[in-house]
Design a protein around this motif. Structure first.
Motif, PDB file in Angstrom:
ATOM      1  N   UNK A  15       0.769  -1.237   0.000  1.00  0.00           N
ATOM      2  CA  UNK A  15       0.000   0.000   0.000  1.00  0.00           C
ATOM      3  C   UNK A  15       0.799   1.284   0.000  1.00  0.00           C
ATOM      4  N   UNK A  16       1.676   1.468   0.965  1.00  0.00           N
ATOM      5  CA  UNK A  16       2.478   2.692   1.031  1.00  0.00           C
ATOM      6  C   UNK A  16       3.724   2.604   0.168  1.00  0.00           C
ATOM      7  N   UNK A  17       4.400   1.454   0.203  1.00  0.00           N
ATOM      8  CA  UNK A  17       5.664   1.323  -0.519  1.00  0.00           C
ATOM      9  C   UNK A  17       5.462   1.422  -2.026  1.00  0.00           C
ATOM     10  N   UNK A  18       4.343   0.910  -2.525  1.00  0.00           N
ATOM     11  CA  UNK A  18       4.113   0.950  -3.964  1.00  0.00           C
ATOM     12  C   UNK A  18       3.954   2.362  -4.487  1.00  0.00           C
ATOM     13  N   UNK A  19       3.259   3.190  -3.732  1.00  0.00           N
ATOM     14  CA  UNK A  19       3.078   4.581  -4.142  1.00  0.00           C
ATOM     15  C   UNK A  19       4.407   5.325  -4.116  1.00  0.00           C
ATOM     16  N   UNK A  20       5.210   5.114  -3.073  1.00  0.00           N
ATOM     17  CA  UNK A  20       6.528   5.755  -3.010  1.00  0.00           C
ATOM     18  C   UNK A  20       7.388   5.312  -4.184  1.00  0.00           C
ATOM     19  N   UNK A  21       7.392   4.008  -4.465  1.00  0.00           N
ATOM     20  CA  UNK A  21       8.206   3.497  -5.565  1.00  0.00           C
ATOM     21  C   UNK A  21       7.789   4.117  -6.900  1.00  0.00           C
ATOM     22  N   UNK A  22       6.489   4.163  -7.149  1.00  0.00           N
ATOM     23  CA  UNK A  22       5.985   4.707  -8.422  1.00  0.00           C
ATOM     24  C   UNK A  22       6.379   6.173  -8.604  1.00  0.00           C
ATOM     25  N   UNK A  23       6.076   6.975  -7.595  1.00  0.00           N
ATOM     26  CA  UNK A  23       6.302   8.411  -7.749  1.00  0.00           C
ATOM     27  C   UNK A  23       7.768   8.793  -7.584  1.00  0.00           C
ATOM     28  N   UNK A  24       8.563   7.957  -6.916  1.00  0.00           N
ATOM     29  CA  UNK A  24      10.006   8.229  -6.861  1.00  0.00           C
ATOM     30  C   UNK A  24      10.617   8.130  -8.257  1.00  0.00           C
ATOM     31  N   UNK A  25      10.219   7.105  -9.014  1.00  0.00           N
ATOM     32  CA  UNK A  25      10.716   6.989 -10.389  1.00  0.00           C
ATOM     33  C   UNK A  25      10.222   8.155 -11.246  1.00  0.00           C
TER      34      UNK A  25
END
Length: 320
Positions: free
Chosen positions: A123-133
């Motif tokens: 939930x949280x890690x996926x959003x960070x990963x997506x928007x970090x890229x």
């Protein structure tokens, strides 16, 4: 209800299980009976006191994401939420508990084919990963290095970079076994924690996503290609040296960029859209969640000891 609080900041032993009153959902909130609680790096950073300047005090209940069933709603919330399985963002705290009261805007219904455990892993890690890229302006064909790839953010960045057509996906990690597991998720090159150890790895990278920070962060500027971009998404290794920017100035002619990234700067609708898509992809098996271990709520100290020791691959989940 049972909950975990930070009695003293510092080592994991400062956490304690206590009895607290069951929350009553306020206007615009729902009450969730938790089935799974994500144990994240930010929880450990708060517990250690690394970001004490944010005003955390003894008695704070850590935990930023939970999944479970809505059992009550506050004023102004549609009663149809009651009985629904959901994922929820609890902010900087409140998650390590049998019940959590959450703003309805921070709640997302779960697809039937996604477990509560998988939801709090992604939930949280996926959003960070997506928007970090996205923050790093990653494009297909570019080379990516993920520093600290064994955590839940890192394993998701590996997968998203590979799915996004990266020319190379390098990772830093602590063991050959972890390296093999990361290769199974899409990594092409495995490096040690200092960024060395693979003669076939690219000499430089277009993008570095850094989960660690810490004293060694400046040395990774040397691994950026001209016009390369580094994005720091965490400080699980502590803050970098105060003068770390001098390394960028030394490499002035390479036009390097450094940025921090927090999902707090992404609009709620955008976070919701990405999270919804990722939950659906995980339910279809197209995006993998990596669960290190499921522990009972009263073993929160053990969970944090494992994180502090660097033993965790993926995410630890607490189950009340």
């Amino acid at each position: 209800m049972k909950a975990v609080v930070i009695r003293t900041f510092g080592p994991a032993e400062g956490l304690a299980v206590v009895d607290l009153p069951t929350p009553v959902p306020a206007t615009g909130q729902v009450l969730i009976t938790t089935e799974a609680i994500g144990v994240g790096g930010v929880d450990a950073v708060i517990r250690r006191g690394t970001i004490g300047g944010y005003g955390f005090e003894a008695g704070h209940v850590p935990g930023s994401e939970v999944a479970g069933t809505v059992t009550a709603v506050g004023h102004g919330v549609d009663s149809s939420w009651i009985g629904r399985r959901v994922w929820a963002f609890t902010g900087f705290g409140g998650g390590y508990a049998e019940q959590a009261s959450v703003r309805v805007e921070d709640v997302l219904p779960l697809p039937p084919d996604l477990s509560s455990v998988d939801a709090v892993t992604l939930g949280s890690s996926g959003v960070v990963a997506h928007f970090a890229l996205a923050h790093a302006r990653f494009s297909p064909g570019e080379s990516v290095l993920i520093r600290g790839a064994a955590g839940s953010i890192g394993v998701t960045v590996v997968q998203l970079a590979a799915r996004g057509g990266a020319g190379a996906v390098a990772v830093t990690t602590s063991s050959a076994d972890r390296g093999d597991r990361l290769r199974g998720l899409g990594a092409t090159d495995v490096l040690d924690r200092s960024g060395n150890g693979d003669a076939d790895a690219p000499a430089g990278y277009d993008v570095i996503v850094d989960v660690i920070a810490g004293a060694d962060l400046p040395s990774f500027f040397d691994r950026l290609k001209p016009n390369g971009r580094m994005v720091a998404v965490g400080v699980v290794g502590g803050h970098p040296p105060a003068d770390f920017g001098m390394q960028l100035m030394t490499a002035f002619r390479k036009s390097l960029s450094f940025a921090t990234f927090s999902a707090d700067t992404v609009s709620e609708p955008d976070r919701r859209a990405v999270r919804t898509e990722q939950f659906a992809a995980a339910g279809r098996g197209e995006l993998r969640t990596v669960v290190h271990e499921i522990l009972p709520l009263h073993d929160a100290v053990l969970a944090h000891r494992k994180m502090d020791a660097g033993e965790v691959f993926g995410r630890i989940v607490l189950a009340p």
